[in-house]
Scaffold this active site. Structure first.
Site, PDB file in Angstrom:
ATOM      1  N   GLU A   1     -30.901  28.182  -0.990  1.00  0.00           N
ATOM      2  CA  GLU A   1     -30.103  28.784  -1.023  1.00  0.00           C
ATOM      3  C   GLU A   1     -28.782  29.033  -0.074  1.00  0.00           C
ATOM      4  O   GLU A   1     -27.587  29.423  -0.500  1.00  0.00           O
ATOM      5  CB  GLU A   1     -30.640  30.373  -1.133  1.00  0.00           C
ATOM      6  CG  GLU A   1     -31.780  30.760  -2.288  1.00  0.00           C
ATOM      7  CD  GLU A   1     -32.521  31.763  -2.213  1.00  0.00           C
ATOM      8  OE1 GLU A   1     -33.355  32.059  -1.044  1.00  0.00           O
ATOM      9  OE2 GLU A   1     -32.555  32.820  -3.133  1.00  0.00           O
TER      10      GLU A   1
ATOM     11  N   GLU B   1     -40.371  29.555  -4.344  1.00  0.00           N
ATOM     12  CA  GLU B   1     -40.994  30.502  -4.515  1.00  0.00           C
ATOM     13  C   GLU B   1     -41.818  31.076  -5.611  1.00  0.00           C
ATOM     14  O   GLU B   1     -42.979  31.857  -5.626  1.00  0.00           O
ATOM     15  CB  GLU B   1     -39.613  31.635  -4.880  1.00  0.00           C
ATOM     16  CG  GLU B   1     -38.842  31.879  -3.545  1.00  0.00           C
ATOM     17  CD  GLU B   1     -37.755  30.757  -3.393  1.00  0.00           C
ATOM     18  OE1 GLU B   1     -37.911  29.658  -4.243  1.00  0.00           O
ATOM     19  OE2 GLU B   1     -37.015  30.696  -2.460  1.00  0.00           O
TER      20      GLU B   1
END
Ligand code: NAI
Length: 690
Positions: free
Chosen positions: A117, A137
């Site tokens: 990210e 995730e």
């Protein structure tokens, strides 16, 4: 702090993990937060300050890179369960995207989650050749929390982003580059690569959050949702990730991103995420039981496998694949040749599936030898026995091994049920005995029960764990009891399922209920798949020691007597059509169950699926608790990983012991009381459940 760390700003030590130096008009932002440069509070504060400083200094570009073995490899999971602390990661990344200085991420190692990210918040992304990228995730029951699901589809397109975010799979730099996700792949040092790149910056595209993306077909998300629902078998995070990407596809970033963040925070407290995190952390703890404290693994080079049948061949193949020299010993020349052929078949299968190159296959073939003589064992460091499940045969094998091998060579048995102490009776140097219980197919199944005899030395136990790791297995320590951890719980589970059959259920109802819970298969369809004979033989073996007042259900035995052994005989608990594995309910079986129940004077009642699940889980938990109380397993987490990696227990339920913690022991106690009342004299209760 490390040599390179410089304190940034006056506020001091929180930002020690990040240094910013201005060199030739470039802001060099180095993260140094061992072990994996996770985005903990100090990193977040440091990055914000770096943004300010780069702007203040009117840097031509800012280059963010990491010290140590990897670029940022994720969030700081230890912060989970605590209230999030400012500055929040999405805000930090937004600041990186929004400021006037072009940011360059120069990545290496494993750029995962928050690291991926971070790179997407930068204007340019570089990666050292071989760098791995992922949004893992989903595997922790989460969605990304800092824009990952919103920026990734804008970077590489919706379909590729969905693939990554819903599976958590890693891709390497080349693949990401091919998808358009990288500006450059470099060899060598990340900082130097960043500086070189900054020397001739390409013209800047708009930041990812401002970019659009190519459309997908109208039914794309609905189709994908249906596909994932089927594949995920009850796990919700793949669907949550799909939903988050759908927001990216349909909403502007500034609306989608807060929704992603809110979902991320909500999921942190979800039952599924807690269970998945429990499994994740347990996998890190499982290889460090107290029993190996202070033990030093012994180096292994050459492994002898005795018995080249189903298990032996799989074990030999796994060992070859991990780089060991392997010798197979069989009964005679013919079975030795057959065993070798079986192993070669597994190697060829690996080649066919693209897992093994032709070159490697040749190498593995050259590392393998097969023999019918124990002379071949003489220079091996360890022998793993996988011959027939017969005490006398196994004892004979170890006598021969002990005669021919060094007297410090490790002796291991893969027995499923026989007490290893008996197997090794009369052999010298008992500190070298160990059980290594693999699961079928042995080259695929992740679980390895590492069985400790009372005499096993710490060094030998530690060697079992190191070997397990090299074979890429999850090694779990077990003491000795009938069936060790996994099969003992399986026996209890099957016994209770049989009681439910007698008292009112059908095999299909029980199978449906357990699949509904998240098991890949119910107990009866699974028995049909693996064959009914092994457990039949096992029940016969246990007959002598079974308490006479324990309830006993004969249906499985009667099926075997009727030569209904499961799929291989096209009938077992179900019937099967030629060439079809789909179980079909069979009146023969349901009539038999009803007759047996009626003969036993049982008045059959109805059970809801929830009652079935509660009772079957209660016996699994009870048995697991007994196993811990007896010291067969050191911890509940050992039991959980056995069930997850050897028996298909849904990972997102965390294993039976975690599940008990989650639903509360009172509920388990109540269910176990029902179980015990239903079948008096048949269950020993764990202290926790009394
Ligand atoms: P299998 O019948 O497929 O293979 C046994 C092999 O041992 C045969 O190839 C046979 O020729 C060889 N053998 C027999 N006596 C021998 C001797 N004296 N010297 C050398 N080789 C000899 O059996 P399988 O299924 O591979 O089981 C082997 C062991 O692994 C058993 O102890 C079993 O309980 C255990 N095990 C089996 C599992 C399964 O799912 N089948 C799972 C975990 C453990």
């Amino acid at each position: 702090m490390g040599r390179k760390a410089r304190i940034l700003g006056e506020e001091g030590d929180l930002s020690e993990v990040i240094s910013v130096t201005i060199e030739n008009g470039l802001a060099l932002v180095e993260i140094n937060n061992p072990p994996v440069n996770a985005t903990g509070l100090a990193v977040r504060i440091g990055l914000l300050k770096a943004v300010e400083k780069a702007e203040q200094e009117s840097a031509k570009a800012a280059i963010v890179y990491c010290d140590g073995r990897t670029f940022v490899a994720g969030g700081d999971i230890s912060e989970f369960g605590k209230p999030p602390q400012e500055p929040h990661l999405p805000d930090v990344y937004q600041a990186i995207e929004d400021n006037s200085v072009p940011w360059i991420a120069a990545t290496h190692g494993t750029t995962l989650g928050g690291g991926f990210e971070l790179s997407m918040a930068c204007d340019f992304r570089l990666a050292q050749a071989g760098t791995k990228f992922a949004l893992p995730e989903v595997n922790l029951g989460l969605v990304p929390g800092a824009g990952g699901s919103q920026r990734l589809p804008r970077l590489i397109g919706i379909e590729a982003a969905v693939e990554l975010a819903t599976t958590g799979q890693m891709i390497d730099a080349q693949k990401l580059y091919d998808l358009g996700g990288l500006d450059q792949i470099f060899d060598g040092d990340p900082k130097e690569a960043g500086i070189a790149f900054a020397a001739s910056l390409p013209s800047q595209l708009s930041p990812l959050s401002a970019r659009g993306m190519a459309k997908v077909s109208d039914d794309y998300f609905d189709n994908k949702r249906a596909e994932l629902t089927k594949r995920a078998k009850g796990q919700t995070s793949p669907l949550d990730n799909l939903k988050a990407i759908e927001w990216a596809a349909t909403l502007p970033f500034k609306e989608g991103q807060p929704k992603e963040r809110a979902l991320h925070l909500e999921l942190r407290d979800s039952t599924q995420s807690k269970a998945l995190r429990h499994a994740f952390f347990s996998e890190r703890k499982v290889s460090k039981p107290k029993a190996i404290d202070g033990g030093n693994p012994i180096e292994l080079n050459k492994i002898v496998v005795v018995g080249g049948g189903l298990m032996g061949a799989g074990i030999a193949f796994a060992c070859l694949n991990a780089g060991y020299i392997v010798t197979l010993i069989e009964r005679d020349a013919e079975t030795a040749a057959a065993g070798r052929e079986r192993i070669e078949g597994l190697i060829a299968g690996g080649v066919k599936r693209g897992k093994i190159s032709d070159e490697k296959a040749k190498k593995l073939g050259a590392m393998l030898s097969a023999s019918d003589s124990y002379q071949a064992a003489k220079d091996a460091d360890i022998a793993i026995e996988a011959v027939f499940e017969d005490l006398a045969v196994k004892q004979q094998v170890f006598q021969s091994l002990a005669t021919h091998m060094r007297d410090d060579a490790i002796l291991a048995t893969n027995t499923s049920y026989i007490d290893p102490t008996q197997i090794f009776e009369g052999i010298s140097n008992p500190e070298r005995f160990i059980g290594l219980h693999f699961f079928s197919p042995a080259h695929i199944m992740k679980l390895l029960e590492i069985v400790r005899l009372p005499t096993t030395s710490k060094d030998v136990l530690a060697t079992g764990f190191t070997l397990g790791k090299k074979l890429r297995k999850v090694g779990v320590l077990s003491g000795i009891c009938d069936g060790f951890i996994g099969n003992r719980i399986l026996s209890a589970y099957r016994r209770q399922a049989d009681y439910l059959l007698m008292d009112g259920c059908t095999p299909k109802q029980i199978d449906d209920a357990m699949r509904g819970f998240g098991m890949p298969m119910g107990p009866y369809e699974l028995q049909d798949l693996t064959g009914l004979q092994i457990s039949w033989a096992n029940r016969k073996r246990q007959a002598a020691t079974r308490p006479t007042d324990e309830r006993y259900v004969r249906v499985g035995d009667l099926l075997c007597e009727a030569e209904r052994f499961g799929q291989r005989s096209q009938m077992g608990w179900y019937k099967y059509e030629e060439g079809n594995r789909q179980p079909i309910e069979d009146a023969f079986v349901t009539d038999l169950i009803e007759k047996e129940a009626s003969d036993a004077g049982i008045e059959r009642q109805t059970f809801t699926n929830a009652q079935i699940v509660d009772r079957l889980l209660a016996v699994m938990i009870n048995e697991g608790a007994l196993i811990v109380e007896e010291g067969i397993a050191e911890r509940g987490l050992d039991v959980d990983l056995v069930k997850i990696h050897g028996y298909g227990f849904p990972r997102w339920r965390g294993g039976p012991m975690h599940y008990a913690n989650e639903i509360g022991w009172d509920r388990v106690k109540a269910a176990m009381a029902d179980v015990a009342a239903q079948s008096p004299n048949s269950w020993r209760l764990a202290a926790r459940l009394k």
